[in-house]
Design a protein around this motif. Structure first.
Motif, PDB file in Angstrom:
ATOM      1  N   SER A   2       0.836  -1.199   0.000  1.00  0.00           N
ATOM      2  CA  SER A   2       0.000   0.000   0.000  1.00  0.00           C
ATOM      3  C   SER A   2       0.869   1.246   0.000  1.00  0.00           C
ATOM      4  CB  SER A   2      -0.936   0.012   1.205  1.00  0.00           C
ATOM      5  OG  SER A   2      -0.207   0.185   2.402  1.00  0.00           O
ATOM      6  N   GLU A   3       0.283   2.290  -0.514  1.00  0.00           N
ATOM      7  CA  GLU A   3       0.939   3.595  -0.520  1.00  0.00           C
ATOM      8  C   GLU A   3      -0.055   4.599   0.034  1.00  0.00           C
ATOM      9  OE1 GLU A   3       2.803   6.861  -3.641  1.00  0.00           O
ATOM     10  OE2 GLU A   3       1.830   5.077  -4.406  1.00  0.00           O
ATOM     11  N   THR A   4       0.391   5.445   0.939  1.00  0.00           N
ATOM     12  CA  THR A   4      -0.454   6.479   1.514  1.00  0.00           C
ATOM     13  C   THR A   4       0.086   7.834   1.102  1.00  0.00           C
ATOM     14  OG1 THR A   4      -0.904   5.055   3.417  1.00  0.00           O
ATOM     15  CG2 THR A   4      -1.457   7.380   3.654  1.00  0.00           C
ATOM     16  N   GLU A  23      -5.021   9.746   0.778  1.00  0.00           N
ATOM     17  CA  GLU A  23      -5.292   8.760  -0.263  1.00  0.00           C
ATOM     18  C   GLU A  23      -4.512   7.490   0.036  1.00  0.00           C
ATOM     19  OE1 GLU A  23      -4.527   8.219  -5.074  1.00  0.00           O
ATOM     20  OE2 GLU A  23      -3.953  10.084  -4.084  1.00  0.00           O
ATOM     21  N   VAL A  24      -5.181   6.359  -0.075  1.00  0.00           N
ATOM     22  CA  VAL A  24      -4.524   5.072   0.141  1.00  0.00           C
ATOM     23  C   VAL A  24      -4.679   4.249  -1.126  1.00  0.00           C
ATOM     24  CG1 VAL A  24      -4.462   2.968   1.513  1.00  0.00           C
ATOM     25  CG2 VAL A  24      -5.031   5.145   2.599  1.00  0.00           C
ATOM     26  N   ARG A  25      -3.554   3.760  -1.599  1.00  0.00           N
ATOM     27  CA  ARG A  25      -3.533   2.918  -2.800  1.00  0.00           C
ATOM     28  C   ARG A  25      -3.119   1.515  -2.380  1.00  0.00           C
ATOM     29  NH1 ARG A  25       0.125   7.481  -5.739  1.00  0.00           N
ATOM     30  NH2 ARG A  25      -1.509   9.058  -5.879  1.00  0.00           N
ATOM     31  N   GLY A  26      -4.047   0.566  -2.466  1.00  0.00           N
ATOM     32  CA  GLY A  26      -3.761  -0.813  -2.090  1.00  0.00           C
ATOM     33  C   GLY A  26      -3.824  -1.020  -0.591  1.00  0.00           C
TER      34      GLY A  26
END
Length: 136
Positions: A2-4, A23-26
Motif C-alpha cells: 500500500s501507498e499512503t 489517499e490510500v492505494r492498495g
C-alpha cells in the motif's frame, strides 16, 4: 503493497493537527468502531476526567489496531466526538501522543448532545490501512 499520500491542497485552508485528504492505494483496511473510556472489564476509566477518558479512548483504539497487526502509523482517518468543545485543547494534546504529528490522519470533530452513558465524555473511531504483506 500500500501507498499512503497525504494531500495538503493550497486551495483548502491550512489544517491544524490533521490532513485534509489522505489517499490510500492498495493494502488492507481496518474500520474501528467508536471507542469510549471503558477498560477491558467494562469499567469507566476517569469518571469526570476528560483527559483520562480521552487517553483511554486512544489506548482502546491502539488495542484494536494491535489485534490487526497495525499501529497508529497506519491510521488514515479519525472521528472524534465530544460532549463539550472546551476539552478540545486536551483532546489535541492526547491525540498528538498517539498519531504521527508530521503526517496526521484526516479527522472529523463533532460535538454531540449525549453518549449512550451520561458519564462518557469522549469517543474516538478510526480507519487504518496497512500493507497486504503485513497480516495479523
Amino acid at each position: 503493497m500500500s501507498e499512503t499520500v497525504f494531500h495538503l491542497p493550497e486551495t483548502l485552508p491550512r489544517a491544524r493537527g490533521y490532513t485534509p485528504a489522505v489517499e490510500v492505494r492498495g493494502g488492507r483496511t481496518l474500520y474501528i468502531s467508536g471507542q469510549v473510556a471503558l477498560n477491558a472489564g467494562g469499567e469507566l476509566v476517569g469518571p469526570g476526567d476528560f483527559e483520562a477518558q480521552a487517553r483511554q479512548c486512544f489506548q482502546n483504539v491502539a488495542h484494536a489496531l494491535a489485534a490487526a497487526d497495525m499501529t497508529f502509523a497506519d491510521v488514515v482517518k479519525l472521528g472524534l466526538y465530544v460532549l463539550d468543545m472546551a476539552g478540545l485543547p486536551t483532546l489535541r494534546r492526547v491525540r498528538d501522543d498517539f498519531v504521527n504529528t508530521a503526517q496526521p490522519p484526516a479527522s472529523t470533530l463533532v460535538q454531540v448532545s449525549a453518549f449512550f452513558r451520561a458519564d462518557v465524555l469522549v469517543e474516538v473511531e478510526a480507519v487504518a490501512v496497512a500493507p497486504l504483506e503485513r497480516r495479523a
